[in-house]
Design a protein around this motif. Structure first.
Motif, PDB file in Angstrom:
ATOM      1  N   ALA A 140       0.807 -23.917  -8.094  1.00 21.54           N
ATOM      2  CA  ALA A 140       1.762 -24.514  -7.164  1.00 21.54           C
ATOM      3  C   ALA A 140       2.042 -25.960  -7.516  1.00 21.54           C
ATOM      4  N   GLN A 141       0.976 -26.694  -7.885  1.00 22.71           N
ATOM      5  CA  GLN A 141       1.163 -28.094  -8.263  1.00 22.71           C
ATOM      6  C   GLN A 141       2.029 -28.204  -9.526  1.00 22.71           C
ATOM      7  N   LYS A 142       1.865 -27.260 -10.451  1.00 23.89           N
ATOM      8  CA  LYS A 142       2.620 -27.281 -11.686  1.00 23.89           C
ATOM      9  C   LYS A 142       4.097 -26.924 -11.465  1.00 23.89           C
ATOM     10  N   LEU A 143       4.341 -26.024 -10.511  1.00 25.77           N
ATOM     11  CA  LEU A 143       5.707 -25.530 -10.291  1.00 25.77           C
ATOM     12  C   LEU A 143       6.488 -26.351  -9.271  1.00 25.77           C
ATOM     13  N   SER A 144       5.813 -27.101  -8.411  1.00 26.26           N
ATOM     14  CA  SER A 144       6.491 -27.769  -7.307  1.00 26.26           C
ATOM     15  C   SER A 144       7.609 -28.686  -7.786  1.00 26.26           C
ATOM     16  N   GLY A 145       7.336 -29.482  -8.819  1.00 27.61           N
ATOM     17  CA  GLY A 145       8.358 -30.407  -9.314  1.00 27.61           C
ATOM     18  C   GLY A 145       9.565 -29.702  -9.890  1.00 27.61           C
ATOM     19  N   PRO A 146       9.398 -28.808 -10.856  1.00 33.09           N
ATOM     20  CA  PRO A 146      10.550 -28.098 -11.423  1.00 33.09           C
ATOM     21  C   PRO A 146      11.334 -27.290 -10.386  1.00 33.09           C
ATOM     22  N   LEU A 147      10.647 -26.601  -9.463  1.00 33.03           N
ATOM     23  CA  LEU A 147      11.352 -25.793  -8.474  1.00 33.03           C
ATOM     24  C   LEU A 147      12.153 -26.661  -7.514  1.00 33.03           C
ATOM     25  N   ALA A 148      11.585 -27.796  -7.099  1.00 37.87           N
ATOM     26  CA  ALA A 148      12.317 -28.707  -6.220  1.00 37.87           C
ATOM     27  C   ALA A 148      13.546 -29.268  -6.932  1.00 37.87           C
ATOM     28  N   GLU A 149      13.383 -29.591  -8.214  1.00 38.81           N
ATOM     29  CA  GLU A 149      14.507 -30.117  -8.988  1.00 38.81           C
ATOM     30  C   GLU A 149      15.625 -29.085  -9.108  1.00 38.81           C
ATOM     31  N   LEU A 150      15.255 -27.832  -9.339  1.00 33.11           N
ATOM     32  CA  LEU A 150      16.254 -26.780  -9.475  1.00 33.11           C
ATOM     33  C   LEU A 150      16.931 -26.480  -8.145  1.00 33.11           C
ATOM     34  N   ALA A 151      16.188 -26.522  -7.040  1.00 34.43           N
ATOM     35  CA  ALA A 151      16.788 -26.299  -5.722  1.00 34.43           C
ATOM     36  C   ALA A 151      17.803 -27.390  -5.413  1.00 34.43           C
ATOM     37  N   THR A 152      17.483 -28.632  -5.815  1.00 29.21           N
ATOM     38  CA  THR A 152      18.428 -29.737  -5.611  1.00 29.21           C
ATOM     39  C   THR A 152      19.674 -29.537  -6.456  1.00 29.21           C
TER      40      THR A 152
END
Length: 876
Positions: A140-152
Motif C-alpha cells: 500500500a505504501q508503494k502504490l499510494s503515490g502512483p495511484l493518487a497521481e493517476l487518480a488526479t
C-alpha cells in the motif's frame, strides 16, 4: 451512463469535471437492451394474462360471441357501433386483472435486476477473494503515490477504493461497483509492472479509472443485471411454456407431448423468432461492454499523450471476424483506431442504428400486443394515437442522437457524405425488418412479401434517410448552442416530423388490405369521373395524383405542421435568415401570379361544364398547376440560395393558391368539390414533393449564390405568421354540399374469416352449449331403454332446459351454422315438448316425437361437421 470523451465531445470545466456535449454509443446501446427487455416482458406477461387463471383465454371469445362481433385476421371493421359498445363493456371487466399481470411482470424484472445489480460487487469480491490494498501495508505504501497521481490525472474528485487480486498473475485490472462504492481491482501481475514498465502500469490503471470517469461502470453492471434478469425471468419461462403448454393448464405436471409440439410450424417459427430476439439482446449487451472499452482507450491516449499506450504489452491474438461480434472486448485494430482518431467514436454506426430500429419496432409490436391482451389497445380510446406517439418519440430520440453525434463528428474534422445517409438507411431498414422478427407473426416462417409491400417499405426507408439528413443539418446549425435552450424546440420538431413523416409505418403494414378495400375502389371511381368528364387523356393520372394522397392522409393538420417545420427550423437557425425569407416571399408572390394566369386559362378551357365530377377534375388540374409552379420556383430559389428558402417559397405559393381556389370555386359557377374546399390539406404534401424535385434539380445545375447579409428585422415574426396562416387554413374551408364522392359507399357488413370466426364461437361458449345439448339428448335415449316413465320425463325436462339455453345462444357465424343450429334447436324444442306431454300428460304421438328428435340430431351432426372443419382449416 457512458459519454463521449473526445475532442469537441468534452471540455474540462473549472471544477475539473467534463462538459459532456455528445451522448455516447454506450448509452444508446444500453437503452436498446432495456427497451427490448421491457417490451418483451409486457408481451410475455400479456400472454400469461390472457390464459391465467385457466379458462381466462375464452373470455375474449365469449365477449365477441356476446356482441356478435368476430375480430378475425381479415382486419375488416364492422361499422355497427352497437356491437362495439357491447364488446367493450364486456371486456372492461378484464382490464384490471390483466393489467396486474403486466405491472407484476415489470416489477419482477425490475426487482430481480436491482437485486442482481446490488449483489454483483459483493459477490465478485467474495468469489475472487479480493482484498483491499491496505491489507498489505508495504504494498500500500508503494502504490499510494502512483495511484493518487493517476487518480488526479483522471480528474476524479474522489479516488475509488483499490483492491488486489492476489491469485491473478495477468497484467490487468477491472473497475466495478455502485455509484457510491466504486472499486478498481489490480491483478498482482499488474502490480509487478510498477517497477519494470511504469508506462504500461499507468496505461492500464488509467484505463480502469477512465471507466470510473466516464460513468460506464454503472452502465456495465446495469447491463449485465438486466440481461440476466431478462434471460431467466422472461425468456426461459416463456420458452418452457411454448415447449410444454400444459404448464399453463389445470394439470401442469402432465407429461408433455414434445413430439407434437415440436412438429408444429408455429412452434418452430416462434423458436426462430425468440432465438433471434435472444441474439439481438445479447448483441446489444456485448455492444455496451465493447463500446465502453474504446471510449476508455481514447481517454487514456489523451491523458498519456500517445496514440498507443499499450504497445509495450504482449498483444492477444486478433479476434476472428465472427468473434468480434460477440466478444466483450474490441479488436486490436478497433482499439488503435479509437486512440489514433478519437473523433471516429462520434460517428453514428450503421449496425448500431440498425439494431436500434429493430428493437424499436419489436418493442412497439410487443407493447401493443401486451396492451391488447389486457383489452386496452383497441379503437375508440385513443390508444392507437398514444402508442404511435410513443413510437415516434423513440424513433425521434434515435434520430436526434444520430444528428447530434454526426454533427459533432463533422465539426471535429470528420468527413464523409454518408454521415447521416447510412444511419438513416440503417434506421429505416431496422424498422422494416423488425416487423418480420415479431413473435406475433409466428404462424409464418417466411414473411408474406408482395410488390406493394416492398415498394411501400422502400419508400419508408427513403423517407427515413431524408429525415435523418434534415435532422443532422439542423443540429449542425446549432453548433456550440447544442446544450442551450435552442436545442429543445429542435428536438421537439424532430419528434413531430418523425410522428408525421414516419408514423404512417404502422398503417403500411396492411398496405395490401388498404389498397384492395379502399384505394382501388376509389381509383376505379375516380377514373369513372374522368371518363364521364371527357376533358383530357391525362385526367385519370391527375385525379390519382391529387385525390389519392388526400384519402391516404388521415392527419392532415399534423402533416401541415410537420412539413412547415422542415423549413421553419433551418431558416430560424441560419445566419442571414431575413434575406432568405425575403427572397422566398417575393418568389412565392411571383409564383402565385403565374399560377393565377394558369388557373384562369384552365377556367377558359373548361367552357360551360358544370357537373360535380368535372369540378373534381378541374380542381385536380388547378392543384397540378400549383405544384408545377412550386417545383419551378423552388428550383430557381434553391439555385440562388438554398433548398429551405425554396421550400418556404413553395409553401407561400401553396397558401395563396389555396385562397385562389376558394375564390374561383365560390365565384366561378361550378359545382364545388372536396379538394376545392380543402386544398391546403393536399398542397403541403404535394408542394414538399415538388420542392424536393426542384431542389434536387438545382443541385445538378451550378448554383449562383450571393453573400449573406444582416438578418432582416422581424424574421421570427414573419416565420410565425406564415406558420399560423398555414395551420389556420387547415380548419377553414367553404362547404362542398354538391361534391362528387371520393370513395364508393362502404360495405354494410364486414367480411370475416368464417373458419376463424366459427373457432372463436366454439371457444366462446358454443362448444359448451353444443356438448350440453348432446349429453342431455344421450340421457333421453338412455332413459328410453329403462322404460321408466319418471326417468324418461326427467331426462326430457333436462334436455328441454339445455335446449332453451342453447336456443338463446347466437348461432355459429357461417352460412351453414346460421341454418343448422337454429334448425337443430327448433326440432329439439318441439321433440322435447312432445316428450314431456307424452310422459307427463299421456298425450301425443310417439312417432312424431322421435321424428323431431332425430331431425335435431341430424342438424347437430351438420353443426359438428362445421365446427371440426373450421377448426382444422384455421389451425392447419
Amino acid at each position: 451512463m457512458g459519454t463521449a470523451t473526445l475532442t469537441e465531445a468534452e471540455r474540462p470545466g473549472e471544477d475539473g469535471e467534463q462538459a459532456v456535449l455528445v451522448p455516447s454509443g454506450t448509452t444508446l446501446r444500453f437503452g436498446t437492451l432495456v427497451t427490448v427487455a421491457i417490451a418483451t416482458t409486457l408481451y410475455v406477461f400479456g400472454r400469461y394474462a390472457s390464459v391465467l387463471p385457466v379458462g381466462t383465454f375464452t373470455e375474449d371469445a365469449q365477449c365477441q360471441v356476446h356482441a356478435d362481433l368476430y375480430l378475425t385476421s381479415t382486419t375488416a371493421v364492422d361499422l355497427d357501433e352497437t356491437k362495439w359498445t357491447v364488446y367493450r363493456e364486456c371486456m372492461s371487466r378484464l382490464f384490471l386483472p390483466r393489467l396486474g399481470w403486466l405491472i407484476g411482470g415489470l416489477l419482477l424484472l425490475l426487482l430481480v435486476s436491482a437485486a442482481v445489480y446490488r449483489a454483483t460487487p459483493g459477490w465478485r469480491i467474495r468469489r475472487s477473494k479480493l482484498r483491499p490494498v491496505e491489507d498489505y501495508p508495504a504494498l500500500a505504501q508503494k502504490l499510494s503515490g502512483p495511484l493518487a497521481e493517476l487518480a488526479t490525472k483522471a480528474g476524479l474528485r474522489a479516488a475509488p477504493r483499490f483492491l488486489l487480486d492476489p491469485a491473478s498473475m495477468r497484467a490487468g485490472g477491472v473497475a466495478f461497483g455502485r455509484r457510491k462504492h466504486m472499486y478498481v481491482c489490480l491483478d498482482i501481475g499488474l502490480v509487478a509492472l510498477l517497477d519494470r514498465d511504469r508506462e504500461s502500469f499507468d496505461a492500464i490503471v488509467l484505463h480502469e479509472l477512465a471507466h470510473v470517469r466516464n460513468g460506464d461502470v454503472l452502465t456495465t453492471y446495469a447491463t449485465l443485471a438486466v440481461w440476466r434478469s431478462f434471460l431467466f425471468v422472461v425468456l426461459l419461462p416463456y420458452v418452457l411454456t411454448v415447449l410444454d403448454p400444459p404448464l399453463l393448464s389445470t394439470d401442469p405436471l402432465r407429461v408433455p407431448d414434445f413430439v407434437a409440439n415440436l412438429g408444429s410450424s408455429v412452434t418452430w417459427s416462434l423458436f426462430v423468432r425468440v432465438a433471434l430476439l435472444v441474439v439481438l439482446a445479447y448483441l446489444a449487451r456485448t455492444a455496451v461492454l465493447r463500446s465502453r472499452e474504446r471510449f476508455a482507450d481514447a481517454l487514456v491516449a489523451q491523458w498519456t499523450e500517445t496514440s498507443d499506450p499499450y504497445q509495450a504489452l504482449t498483444q492477444r491474438p486478433r479476434h476472428r471476424r465472427v468473434l468480434r461480434w460477440i466478444t466483450i472486448h474490441p479488436s486490436r485494430a478497433a482499439r488503435v483506431a479509437a486512440m489514433e482518431d478519437p473523433k471516429s467514436l462520434l460517428q453514428p454506426g450503421f449496425w448500431e442504428v440498425l439494431t436500434n430500429g429493430l428493437v424499436i419496432q419489436l418493442a412497439w409490436s410487443h407493447l401493443s400486443q401486451g396492451l391488447a391482451d389486457i383489452s386496452w389497445f383497441r379503437e375508440g380510446n385513443n390508444s392507437f394515437l398514444i402508442l404511435r406517439v410513443l413510437w415516434s418519440v423513440a424513433v425521434g430520440v434515435v434520430v436526434c442522437v444520430i444528428a447530434w453525434r454526426g454533427s459533432a463528428y463533422l465539426r471535429a474534422g470528420g468527413t464523409g457524405r454518408s454521415v447521416f445517409t447510412l444511419p438513416g438507411l440503417a434506421l429505416g431498414l431496422g424498422l422494416v425488418l423488425g416487423r418480420y422478427l415479431d413473435v406475433q407473426q409466428a404462424g409464418q416462417l417466411r414473411p408474406q412479401l408482395t410488390l406493394l409491400t416492398i415498394a411501400v417499405s422502400a419508400l419508408f426507408v427513403a423517407v427515413a434517410v431524408l429525415v435523418c439528413w434534415w435532422a443532422g443539418y439542423c443540429w449542425g446549425l446549432l453548433r456550440d448552442r447544442v446544450r442551450s435552450w435552442r436545442a429543445v424546440p429542435v428536438a421537439a420538431a424532430v419528434v413531430v416530423v418523425c410522428l408525421s413523416c414516419l408514423g404512417w409505418w404502422r398503417d403500411s403494414l396492411v398496405a395490401d388490405v388498404i389498397w384492395q378495400d379502399q384505394i382501388r375502389p376509389a381509383v376505379d371511381l375516380l377514373h369513372g369521373y374522368a371518363r364521364t368528364s371527357g376533358w383530357t387523356w391525362l385526367d385519370p393520372a391527375v385525379l390519382d395524383a391529387f385525390v389519392v394522397p388526400f384519402l391516404l392522409n388521415f392527419d392532415r393538420g399534423l402533416t401541415a405542421l410537420a412539413l412547415a417545420l422542415l423549413w421553419v427550423v433551418p431558416l430560424a437557425l441560419m445566419p442571414g435568415a431575413g434575406r432568405r425569407i425575403r427572397l422566398a416571399l417575393v418568389s412565392g408572390l411571383l409564383g402565385t401570379a403565374v399560377w393565377v394566369v394558369l388557373a384562369v386559362g384552365l377556367r377558359m378551357l373548361a367552357g360551360d361544364r358544370s357537373t360535380a365530377a368535372f369540378a373534381l377534375v378541374l380542381t385536380s388540374w388547378e392543384l397540378a398547376t400549383a405544384v408545377l409552379v412550386q417545383a419551378v420556383v423552388t428550383f430557381f430559389v434553391a439555385r440562388r440560395d438554398n433548398w429551405f428558402a425554396g421550400l418556404l417559397a413553395s409553401w407561400v405559393i401553396g397558401v395563396l393558391a389555396c385562397a385562389g381556389i376558394w375564390l374561383l370555386h365560390l365565384s366561378g359557377g361550378l359545382t364545388d368539390s372536396v379538394p376545392a374546399a380543402r386544398p391546403q390539406q393536399v398542397l403541403p404534401f404535394a408542394g414538399t414533393v415538388a420542392a424536393l424535385i426542384g431542389g434536387a434539380a438545382a443541385l445538378i445545375v451550378r448554383r449562383r449564390t450571393k453573400p449573406v447579409h444582416t438578418a432582416l428585422s422581424g424574421q421570427w415574426l414573419l416565420i410565425g405568421v406564415v406558420v399560423v396562416i398555414s395551420l389556420a387554413v387547415q380548419a377553414l374551408s367553404p362547404p362542398a354540399p354538391q361534391s362528387a364522392p371520393l370513395l364508393p359507399p362502404p360495405a354494410t357488413t364486414a367480411v370475416v374469416d368464417e373458419n376463424e370466426a366459427v373457432t372463436i364461437w366454439t371457444y366462446g361458449g358454443g362448444w359448451d352449449r353444443f356438448t350440453a345439448v348432446v349429453t342431455a339428448n344421450n340421457g333421453v335415449y338412455t332413459a328410453f331403454k329403462t322404460e321408466d316413465l319418471a326417468q324418461v320425463l326427467t331426462a326430457c325436462e333436462k334436455l328441454a332446459e339445455h335446449v332453451g339455453a342453447a336456443s338463446a345462444f347466437p348461432p355459429p357465424p357461417s352460412v351453414t351454422g346460421r341454418k343448422s343450429w337454429p334448425a337443430a334447436m327448433t326440432a329439439l324444442t318441439t321433440g322435447t315438448s312432445k316428450c314431456v306431454r307424452l310422459y307427463r300428460d299421456q298425450e301425443g304421438d310417439v312417432t312424431a316425437m322421435f321424428t323431431d328428435l332425430r331431425e335435431g340430431l341430424t342438424q347437430l351432426q351438420t353443426t359438428l361437421t362445421l365446427l371440426n372443419t373450421a377448426r382444422a382449416q384455421y389451425t392447419g
